[in-house]
Design a protein around this motif. Structure first.
Motif, mmCIF file in Angstrom:
data_model
loop_
_atom_site.group_PDB
_atom_site.id
_atom_site.type_symbol
_atom_site.label_atom_id
_atom_site.label_comp_id
_atom_site.label_asym_id
_atom_site.label_seq_id
_atom_site.Cartn_x
_atom_site.Cartn_y
_atom_site.Cartn_z
ATOM 1 N N LYS A 121 -18.468 -6.980 -2.147
ATOM 2 C CA LYS A 121 -18.590 -7.490 -0.776
ATOM 3 C C LYS A 121 -17.504 -6.906 0.113
ATOM 4 N N ALA A 122 -16.279 -6.811 -0.423
ATOM 5 C CA ALA A 122 -15.185 -6.230 0.358
ATOM 6 C C ALA A 122 -15.511 -4.800 0.757
ATOM 7 N N LYS A 123 -16.115 -4.049 -0.143
ATOM 8 C CA LYS A 123 -16.476 -2.656 0.146
ATOM 9 C C LYS A 123 -17.536 -2.600 1.250
ATOM 10 N N VAL A 124 -18.541 -3.487 1.164
ATOM 11 C CA VAL A 124 -19.597 -3.525 2.186
ATOM 12 C C VAL A 124 -18.999 -3.838 3.560
ATOM 13 N N LEU A 125 -18.111 -4.818 3.604
ATOM 14 C CA LEU A 125 -17.510 -5.220 4.882
ATOM 15 C C LEU A 125 -16.726 -4.075 5.504
ATOM 16 N N LEU A 126 -15.952 -3.380 4.692
ATOM 17 C CA LEU A 126 -15.175 -2.251 5.214
ATOM 18 C C LEU A 126 -16.095 -1.143 5.704
ATOM 19 N N GLU A 127 -17.145 -0.860 4.936
ATOM 20 C CA GLU A 127 -18.073 0.200 5.338
ATOM 21 C C GLU A 127 -18.806 -0.156 6.629
ATOM 22 N N ARG A 128 -18.971 -1.463 6.897
ATOM 23 C CA ARG A 128 -19.662 -1.903 8.117
ATOM 24 C C ARG A 128 -18.695 -2.207 9.254
ATOM 25 N N GLY A 129 -17.455 -1.767 9.134
ATOM 26 C CA GLY A 129 -16.524 -1.828 10.254
ATOM 27 C C GLY A 129 -15.714 -3.097 10.392
ATOM 28 N N VAL A 130 -15.757 -3.993 9.410
ATOM 29 C CA VAL A 130 -14.918 -5.197 9.468
ATOM 30 C C VAL A 130 -13.508 -4.792 9.047
ATOM 31 N N ARG A 131 -12.538 -5.036 9.913
ATOM 32 C CA ARG A 131 -11.171 -4.571 9.659
ATOM 33 C C ARG A 131 -10.196 -5.708 9.361
ATOM 34 N N ARG A 132 -10.554 -6.922 9.752
ATOM 35 C CA ARG A 132 -9.651 -8.050 9.505
ATOM 36 C C ARG A 132 -10.423 -9.120 8.743
ATOM 37 N N ILE A 133 -9.802 -9.661 7.700
ATOM 38 C CA ILE A 133 -10.467 -10.679 6.893
ATOM 39 C C ILE A 133 -9.556 -11.891 6.778
ATOM 40 N N SER A 134 -10.145 -13.058 6.925
ATOM 41 C CA SER A 134 -9.383 -14.307 6.924
ATOM 42 C C SER A 134 -9.781 -15.138 5.712
ATOM 43 N N LEU A 135 -8.806 -15.441 4.885
ATOM 44 C CA LEU A 135 -9.051 -16.084 3.599
ATOM 45 C C LEU A 135 -8.605 -17.553 3.651
ATOM 46 N N GLY A 136 -9.508 -18.470 3.320
ATOM 47 C CA GLY A 136 -9.171 -19.887 3.310
ATOM 48 C C GLY A 136 -8.411 -20.266 2.060
ATOM 49 N N VAL A 137 -7.094 -20.144 2.094
ATOM 50 C CA VAL A 137 -6.241 -20.448 0.933
ATOM 51 C C VAL A 137 -5.871 -21.929 0.930
ATOM 52 N N GLN A 138 -5.372 -22.430 2.031
ATOM 53 C CA GLN A 138 -4.946 -23.819 2.289
ATOM 54 C C GLN A 138 -3.596 -24.142 1.658
ATOM 55 N N THR A 139 -3.365 -23.822 0.393
ATOM 56 C CA THR A 139 -2.078 -24.107 -0.245
ATOM 57 C C THR A 139 -1.974 -23.304 -1.541
ATOM 58 N N PHE A 140 -0.747 -23.003 -1.929
ATOM 59 C CA PHE A 140 -0.523 -22.350 -3.224
ATOM 60 C C PHE A 140 0.013 -23.341 -4.253
ATOM 61 N N VAL A 141 -0.074 -24.629 -3.979
ATOM 62 C CA VAL A 141 0.399 -25.665 -4.898
ATOM 63 C C VAL A 141 -0.809 -26.258 -5.624
ATOM 64 N N GLU A 142 -0.801 -26.189 -6.944
ATOM 65 C CA GLU A 142 -1.979 -26.575 -7.736
ATOM 66 C C GLU A 142 -2.396 -28.018 -7.479
ATOM 67 N N GLU A 143 -1.446 -28.945 -7.433
ATOM 68 C CA GLU A 143 -1.790 -30.356 -7.234
ATOM 69 C C GLU A 143 -2.435 -30.580 -5.865
ATOM 70 N N GLU A 144 -1.959 -29.858 -4.864
ATOM 71 C CA GLU A 144 -2.537 -29.998 -3.531
ATOM 72 C C GLU A 144 -3.956 -29.431 -3.498
ATOM 73 N N LEU A 145 -4.189 -28.366 -4.233
ATOM 74 C CA LEU A 145 -5.546 -27.818 -4.338
ATOM 75 C C LEU A 145 -6.492 -28.847 -4.940
#
Length: 457
Positions: free
Chosen positions: A146-170
């Motif tokens: 999917k990342a390859k398709v997005l780049l090939e179709r001109g998407v240059r910025r991607i926003s990832l919903g991480v929310q937290t890097f703390v396991e308990e909060e996840l």
């Protein structure tokens, strides 16, 4: 050297009679190209993909659990809406320079579906080679393909919903991911070739501490992401925190402290603030939002609830996905509600939204609207300066960080006209479909002529 009318047969001064038979002006002609006569005007696109492979408790936007038949019916309708806009002469006078694909989770679509949809978008509109396009994704939906398709179709910025890097909060958020998987998804995007990666973080999560918040910020910085956006946790699900037996959320004072702590930490690490709670390394701030507001660039809305700004109107699309599909199939645009923007309100709109980008440029504003906002809004600006929320610069005004970022929406509302002061953004409209989306897609549509697709999540 003196020039007399006698030496210029095409120029006679009264009382001599000039007989050149004037029909063109200005004179002194120079070379002119087709591109100069018909310059494409900049335009943007917002496209909504209302599907998620897993629904979250904390998302207020219209969305549905991914279903094959519904997804296929929706994608057919979305492409028909794109074609409808593309056939209109007003749209054909413009070139797409920026765009945003949000949701839901746009990457809940398969790689093939993304390729087909973005291909249709590019083939329908005139795209600038350097168009600034962003897309939202989650760690569980993004793949190398999917990342390859997005780049090939001109998407240059991607926003990832991480929310937290703390396991308990996840776990408290009901997220299926763990911190190491989150880090791996960011490295996957970096290895695929994305140079501009945003991650969303949340503060105010059940059980969250200042130490946990600092840890998430530190990991984001160490991973080398170019943008960090953070939002206050809110719960919209039917299953309450009490029923899920979660620890309480931090008190308001602690959540506010988290905001200022993050603003301080990110700016000290080279990030610049915008939109109040978004931070980007220099040169990586997305144009969508900032440019569309400050440059008054029209936006085509695509998909249910999508918001656009075209032909002196802003408007929402139909929120009900069933009615959206039906309307598009009938050959009409799914415009639901909005407002005409007369010139005086267009000027205020540029101030209300322009300050969201952190600054308003005096010269650009004058070029767009023909008025000097420093004079027109002298009292409002003086009051904001006195409160320490904005400062006057050589170029115009700039929101003062971090205090001004915290009060950014207060600053925006300082420029409301008397007619709209103290009114929420949706007052007077039936927004039931927006806040409680219930799919009413008729079976005839779901079981219609949609063709099968490849699901390669």
């Amino acid at each position: 050297m003196s020039i007399t009318t006698t030496s210029m047969p095409f120029w006679k001064e009264y009382p001599e009679r000039d007989s050149e038979w004037v029909r063109q002006y200005p004179t002194k002609h120079v070379m002119v190209t087709e591109e100069e006569v018909f310059p494409p005007k900049p335009m943007g696109v917002y496209m909504h993909i209302p599907f998620c492979n897993r629904l979250c408790f904390s998302c207020p936007y219209i969305k549905f659990q991914t279903e094959r038949d519904l997804t296929l019916a929706y994608l057919d309708a979305l492409k028909a809406e794109i074609t409808n806009y593309a056939n209109r002469p007003y749209i054909q006078d413009h070139r797409i320079t920026l765009g945003y694909i949000g949701g839901g989770t746009p990457t809940s679509l398969t790689a093939q579906q993304l390729d087909d949809l973005l291909g249709h978008l590019h083939n329908s509109f005139d795209f600038a080679p350097d168009a600034d396009f962003s897309i939202e994704t989650t760690p569980i939906d993004i793949t190398e393909r999917k990342a390859k398709v997005l780049l090939e179709r001109g998407v240059r910025r991607i926003s990832l919903g991480v929310q937290t890097f703390v396991e308990e909060e996840l776990k408290n958020l009901g997220r299926p991911s763990d911190p190491e998987m989150l880090k791996a998804s960011i490295r996957l995007l970096q290895d695929a070739g994305f140079e501009n990666i945003n991650i969303d973080l949340m503060h105010g999560i059940n059980g969250q501490t200042m130490e946990g918040w600092e840890h998430s910020l530190d990991v984001a910085i160490e991973l080398g992401v170019t943008c960090v956006s953070f939002y206050t946790y809110m719960e919209f699900a039917q299953v309450s925190t009490k029923r899920r037996k979660l620890p309480p959320v931090p008190d308001r004072e602690t959540v506010d402290d988290m905001f200022f702590f993050a603003a301080d930490k990110l700016t000290k690490n080279g990030f610049l603030g915008y939109y109040g709670d978004c931070f980007a390394k220099p040169g990586y701030q997305p144009k969508y939002g900032e440019t569309s507001w400050s440059e008054d660039i029209p936006i085509i809305p695509l998909g249910p609830t999508a918001t656009g700004h075209l032909r002196e109107h802003w408007y929402f699309n139909e929120p009900d996905i069933g009615r959206y599909v039906q309307t598009v199939r009938e050959g009409r645009l799914p415009i639901s509600m909005g407002r005409h923007i007369p010139k005086p309100e267009a000027i205020r709109r540029s101030m209300v939204l322009g300050v969201k980008a952190g600054r308003v440029n005096r010269e650009r504003f004058m070029r767009l609207h023909g008025v000097d906002f420093m004079e027109m809004f002298a009292d409002e600006i003086s009051d904001l300066v006195e409160k320490g929320l904005v400062e006057v610069t050589d170029d115009g005004i700039e929101v003062t960080g971090p205090k001004g970022w915290y009060y950014l929406d207060n600053i925006s509302k300082a420029f409301y006209s008397p007619e709209f002061r103290r009114y929420p953004q949706h007052l007077g409209a039936d927004i039931t479909g927006f806040i409680s989306p219930q799919r009413s897609l008729p079976l005839a549509i779901v079981n219609g002529d949609s063709q099968g697709g490849c699901h390669d999540c």
